[in-house]
Each structure stands twice: as C-alpha cells, then as structure tokens.
Design an enzyme around this catalytic site. Sequence first.
Site, short mmCIF file in Angstrom:
data_model
loop_
_atom_site.label_atom_id
_atom_site.label_comp_id
_atom_site.label_asym_id
_atom_site.label_seq_id
_atom_site.Cartn_x
_atom_site.Cartn_y
_atom_site.Cartn_z
N SER A 108 -3.85 -14.24 16.63
CA SER A 108 -2.88 -13.19 16.91
C SER A 108 -1.57 -13.72 17.47
CB SER A 108 -3.49 -12.22 17.93
OG SER A 108 -2.52 -11.25 18.29
N GLY A 111 -0.31 -8.59 18.64
CA GLY A 111 -0.73 -7.55 19.57
C GLY A 111 0.06 -6.25 19.40
N ASN A 150 4.65 -20.43 25.49
CA ASN A 150 5.34 -19.19 25.14
C ASN A 150 5.14 -18.18 26.24
OD1 ASN A 150 3.94 -16.49 24.19
ND2 ASN A 150 2.52 -18.15 23.67
N ILE A 182 6.20 -14.74 25.35
CA ILE A 182 6.77 -13.65 24.55
C ILE A 182 6.58 -12.31 25.27
CG2 ILE A 182 6.70 -12.45 22.31
CD1 ILE A 182 7.55 -15.42 22.05
N LEU A 232 4.12 -10.01 24.57
CA LEU A 232 3.54 -8.96 23.71
C LEU A 232 4.58 -7.98 23.16
CD1 LEU A 232 0.30 -8.27 25.80
CD2 LEU A 232 0.53 -9.70 23.77
N CYS A 248 -3.75 -11.95 27.92
CA CYS A 248 -2.37 -12.42 27.79
C CYS A 248 -1.82 -12.81 29.16
CB CYS A 248 -1.46 -11.37 27.17
SG CYS A 248 0.23 -12.00 27.01
N ASN A 282 -7.47 -17.70 24.59
CA ASN A 282 -6.05 -17.40 24.62
C ASN A 282 -5.35 -18.61 25.26
OD1 ASN A 282 -3.51 -16.02 24.72
ND2 ASN A 282 -4.62 -14.08 24.75
N GLY A 322 -1.75 -24.95 21.06
CA GLY A 322 -1.61 -26.15 20.23
C GLY A 322 -2.63 -27.21 20.59
#
Length: 300
Positions: free
Chosen positions: A18, A43, A66, A68, A70, A127, A189, A214
């Site tokens: 995701s 998400g 990251n 981000i 969501l 997350c 995650n 990664g």
Amino acid sequence: MTVKLGGLELRNPVLTASGTFASGREFADFVELERLGAVVTKGVSLDPWDGNASPRVAETASGMLNSIGLQNPGVDAFCENDLAWLADVDVPVIVNVSGHSVAGYVGVIERLERETGVAGYEVNISCPNVDAGGMAFGTECSAAAEVTRACRVATTRLLVVKLTPNVTDIVQIARAVEAEGADALSLINTVLGMAVDVETFRPKLSRVVGGISGPAIKPIALRMVWQVSNAVSVPVIGMGGIMSADDAVEFMLVGATAVAVGTANFIDPTVTMRIVDGLAEFCHARGIERVSDLTGAMKA
Ligand SMILES: Cc1cc2nc3c(=O)[nH]c(=O)nc-3n(C[C@H](O)[C@H](O)[C@H](O)COP(=O)(O)O)c2cc1C
C-alpha cells in the site's frame, strides 16, 4: 502459483504494498496488473486528508524515509475514480483502510461494502506518520483488538490487519488481532526513523520523524514474519525491502503465504513482474510443485 488468503484464492503470491503503487493506474504502462496476485491500494479514509507538509521523503542508505501522512481524496472520490477504473481490470483489489478513530475505519468499510469489485480490506493500524489514529491503534493490544472487532462486524469480505514493527512484542498484537477475527495479517509497515541535513542542521523531513522502508528493513521484517507466523494460524503477508524473487522466497520460507512489494516499485516500476516470473522460475528449477510449498519451509 496460487495461494489462499482467507476465502480468497490468488493467482500468485505477489501483491503491491500500500502507498507505493497508487491504485495501479499509474503503473499500468509498466505492469500487467492481471498478472499480480492482488493490487493493494493506497490508504483510503472517510474524508479527504491533506497529508503532511513537504519535505516528506528522504533517501537513506538502502532505504527511504517517508512521512506522507496518508494523503488521499477520501473514500467517495476513491470509488468514483480508482475503483471505477479498476473495475475493468481482472485482478483482486484489496483496499487499504485508514482512520483517525474506530468509527473512521468502519465508515470506510461500510461505504465500500456498497461497491462491487472490492475483494477485501487491509486495515492500517500501523502508519507512523499521523498524529491521531494510525499507529496508535497498532501499538496496544486492546486498541488493535477493538479496531479489528469493529471492522469484522462490518464485513464478511477478506479482512487483513496491517501491523507495525514499532512495538516491543509484535506477537502479542498479532494474537490480539487474530482473536478478533482477522483473516490474515500484513507485516511490516515502516520502521520509525529520521535523518538530518548537516548543511542546514535541519531534519530532512518536515515532520522530523518518518517511516523507513526498503532493503534496510528487510532483516527486521523477516524476523517479525517468522515470529508471527509461528504464533498465529492465519496467513501472513510479508513485506519490507523486497527487491527480487529471492527476497520474496526468503519471506515465504520464514512463513509468509504471500508477499507485498513496496519501495522497489519506485526504483523499477516493472519489479513486480520480475518477481512473479522469478518465483515461478525458482520453483521450476528446484522441482517445487506449488509455490505455497515454500511457506514455512525454512529448515531449522
Ligand atoms: C511512500 C510510502 C507510502 C506508504 N503508504 C502506506 C499506506 O497508505 N498504508 C499502509 O498501510 N502502508 C503504507 N506504506 C508502507 C508500505 O506499504 C510497506 O508496508 C513498507 O513500505 C515496507 O515495504 P517496502 O520496504 O517494500 O516498501 C507506505 C510506504 C511508502 C514508502
């Protein structure tokens, strides 16, 4: 090449992770989506979320950070655009569900229950990049259990719960979620991390901390997939740093039924196809009849 996740039979064990594959549309020039085991979407939350301020990605040794947060246009827009587009693609769609509250998660599922073309849900209680919700639900057994229970009531479709590695004992969380009726578990995650710019003395991410993904996290992910798959009886979807078919094999040997490919998509958008082909070749070359025979086949 088929594997079973709950009541769902997938044509092969290779999924997208995701948030690294949007809803597949952006990758359609590079990937034959019909050759994936499933597309796991970015998400989706009940209302649109803006995400965090930039900069929100930073490269690190063997990985990326990251934060981000969501970002997404909300479930209605998701249905109108992404799900409508995916309806013409012959691939199971697993929608990754975000929420700031239990009601938020359930609201997304209830809305999606009105749609065809959704094979299941992956509930993201992991997350690290949002202040409310997200990982807060995934770090305590009681909260993880509560979200799972509520989502279970809302659907009979495949219910996957996605766990965070940012805990002392992931096995306890996995058991709590399994006990509330999750059909499968996804892990891991991203791992909480940070990086600093030595020229400006500032953190490289505006939110200071973010999630690392990664190859850097693969050994952690393998260890956790091994621990969890030994402790639960539901299937585990393994992810974290998968770049090649051999990486996918490692995850299956430690107990994963399926795997998801994330950050690697940013380096090579065709990577999932290489991994599907590579897994088949791996089995063929060794006389392994079914790819599912790899699951848990690590020798002591
Ligand atoms: C840019 C980015 C966005 C992500 N967004 C989500 C998300 O929306 N929901 C989620 O459950 N996981 C999200 N993840 C986590 C990935 O799905 C995956 O669990 C993690 O990156 C480890 O796999 P990888 O090392 O192959 O990337 C995101 C990861 C990245 C790098």
